[in-house]
Design a protein around this motif. Sequence first.
Motif, mmCIF file in Angstrom:
data_model
loop_
_atom_site.group_PDB
_atom_site.id
_atom_site.type_symbol
_atom_site.label_atom_id
_atom_site.label_comp_id
_atom_site.label_asym_id
_atom_site.label_seq_id
_atom_site.Cartn_x
_atom_site.Cartn_y
_atom_site.Cartn_z
ATOM 1 N N PRO A 174 0.812 -1.221 0.000
ATOM 2 C CA PRO A 174 0.000 0.000 0.000
ATOM 3 C C PRO A 174 0.845 1.271 0.000
ATOM 4 O O PRO A 174 0.470 2.269 -0.616
ATOM 5 N N SER A 175 1.991 1.201 0.661
ATOM 6 C CA SER A 175 2.899 2.341 0.643
ATOM 7 C C SER A 175 3.361 2.627 -0.784
ATOM 8 O O SER A 175 3.366 3.779 -1.234
ATOM 9 N N MET A 176 3.728 1.575 -1.481
ATOM 10 C CA MET A 176 4.191 1.741 -2.865
ATOM 11 C C MET A 176 3.075 2.299 -3.756
ATOM 12 O O MET A 176 3.323 3.191 -4.582
ATOM 13 N N LEU A 177 1.852 1.807 -3.587
ATOM 14 C CA LEU A 177 0.740 2.337 -4.374
ATOM 15 C C LEU A 177 0.563 3.834 -4.141
ATOM 16 O O LEU A 177 0.377 4.599 -5.089
ATOM 17 N N LEU A 178 0.627 4.253 -2.885
ATOM 18 C CA LEU A 178 0.455 5.668 -2.572
ATOM 19 C C LEU A 178 1.602 6.518 -3.111
ATOM 20 O O LEU A 178 1.374 7.588 -3.683
ATOM 21 N N LEU A 179 2.822 6.047 -2.922
ATOM 22 C CA LEU A 179 3.976 6.833 -3.371
ATOM 23 C C LEU A 179 4.050 6.915 -4.896
ATOM 24 O O LEU A 179 4.386 7.971 -5.449
ATOM 25 N N VAL A 180 3.703 5.848 -5.592
ATOM 26 C CA VAL A 180 3.693 5.890 -7.057
ATOM 27 C C VAL A 180 2.547 6.768 -7.552
ATOM 28 O O VAL A 180 2.707 7.488 -8.543
ATOM 29 N N ALA A 181 1.412 6.759 -6.854
ATOM 30 C CA ALA A 181 0.318 7.664 -7.229
ATOM 31 C C ALA A 181 0.773 9.119 -7.120
ATOM 32 O O ALA A 181 0.479 9.937 -8.003
ATOM 33 N N ALA A 182 1.501 9.437 -6.045
ATOM 34 C CA ALA A 182 2.020 10.800 -5.885
ATOM 35 C C ALA A 182 2.987 11.140 -7.020
ATOM 36 O O ALA A 182 2.927 12.241 -7.584
ATOM 37 N N LEU A 183 3.864 10.205 -7.357
ATOM 38 C CA LEU A 183 4.806 10.417 -8.462
ATOM 39 C C LEU A 183 4.049 10.669 -9.770
ATOM 40 O O LEU A 183 4.372 11.605 -10.515
ATOM 41 N N TYR A 184 3.041 9.862 -10.043
ATOM 42 C CA TYR A 184 2.270 10.036 -11.276
ATOM 43 C C TYR A 184 1.496 11.353 -11.283
ATOM 44 O O TYR A 184 1.312 11.956 -12.341
ATOM 45 N N ARG A 185 1.055 11.804 -10.133
ATOM 46 C CA ARG A 185 0.390 13.111 -10.079
ATOM 47 C C ARG A 185 1.369 14.213 -10.489
ATOM 48 O O ARG A 185 1.025 15.120 -11.251
ATOM 49 N N VAL A 186 2.580 14.141 -9.956
ATOM 50 C CA VAL A 186 3.595 15.143 -10.300
ATOM 51 C C VAL A 186 3.935 15.054 -11.791
ATOM 52 O O VAL A 186 4.002 16.077 -12.490
ATOM 53 N N LEU A 187 4.126 13.836 -12.278
ATOM 54 C CA LEU A 187 4.441 13.661 -13.701
ATOM 55 C C LEU A 187 3.296 14.128 -14.600
ATOM 56 O O LEU A 187 3.542 14.676 -15.678
ATOM 57 N N SER A 188 2.051 13.943 -14.156
ATOM 58 C CA SER A 188 0.916 14.400 -14.966
ATOM 59 C C SER A 188 0.925 15.917 -15.108
ATOM 60 O O SER A 188 0.516 16.455 -16.141
ATOM 61 N N THR A 189 1.410 16.602 -14.079
ATOM 62 C CA THR A 189 1.523 18.066 -14.153
ATOM 63 C C THR A 189 2.650 18.461 -15.098
ATOM 64 O O THR A 189 2.467 19.310 -15.980
#
Length: 125
Positions: free
Chosen positions: A77-92
Amino acid sequence: MKNFLRVLAGFFGAFFLLMGLRWIIDPSSAAASLSMPLLEGAGLSTQIGDVGSFFITIGVMTLIGVIKQKRHWLYAPSMLLLVAALYRVLSTILHGAAFVLPAIAIEIIVGLFLIFVGSRISKES
């Protein structure tokens, strides 16, 4: 301290689990709570399936980790959350999406917290 960390992590797990259930019970309010439009047709199926499973998985795995006191259950679950944050930044950066700092901060804080909790509550040597 160990019990406090377990309770706090359990709270996060329960929150994510309930959010995942909300995606199947009342997807329009679940989408609205994330500032997301509710899609239609195949997009709705994908939205409910993917977003709902994201939250259910984080919630269930976090709760299993807290109950069993096994750190490896908290890493996914930690990895899912941290990768989601990374993808949010990359989407910007790559696609001009809105930079949603509150969501990114929550994902990073809870993701790192789960790693920390795993290292503190684990019965593993």
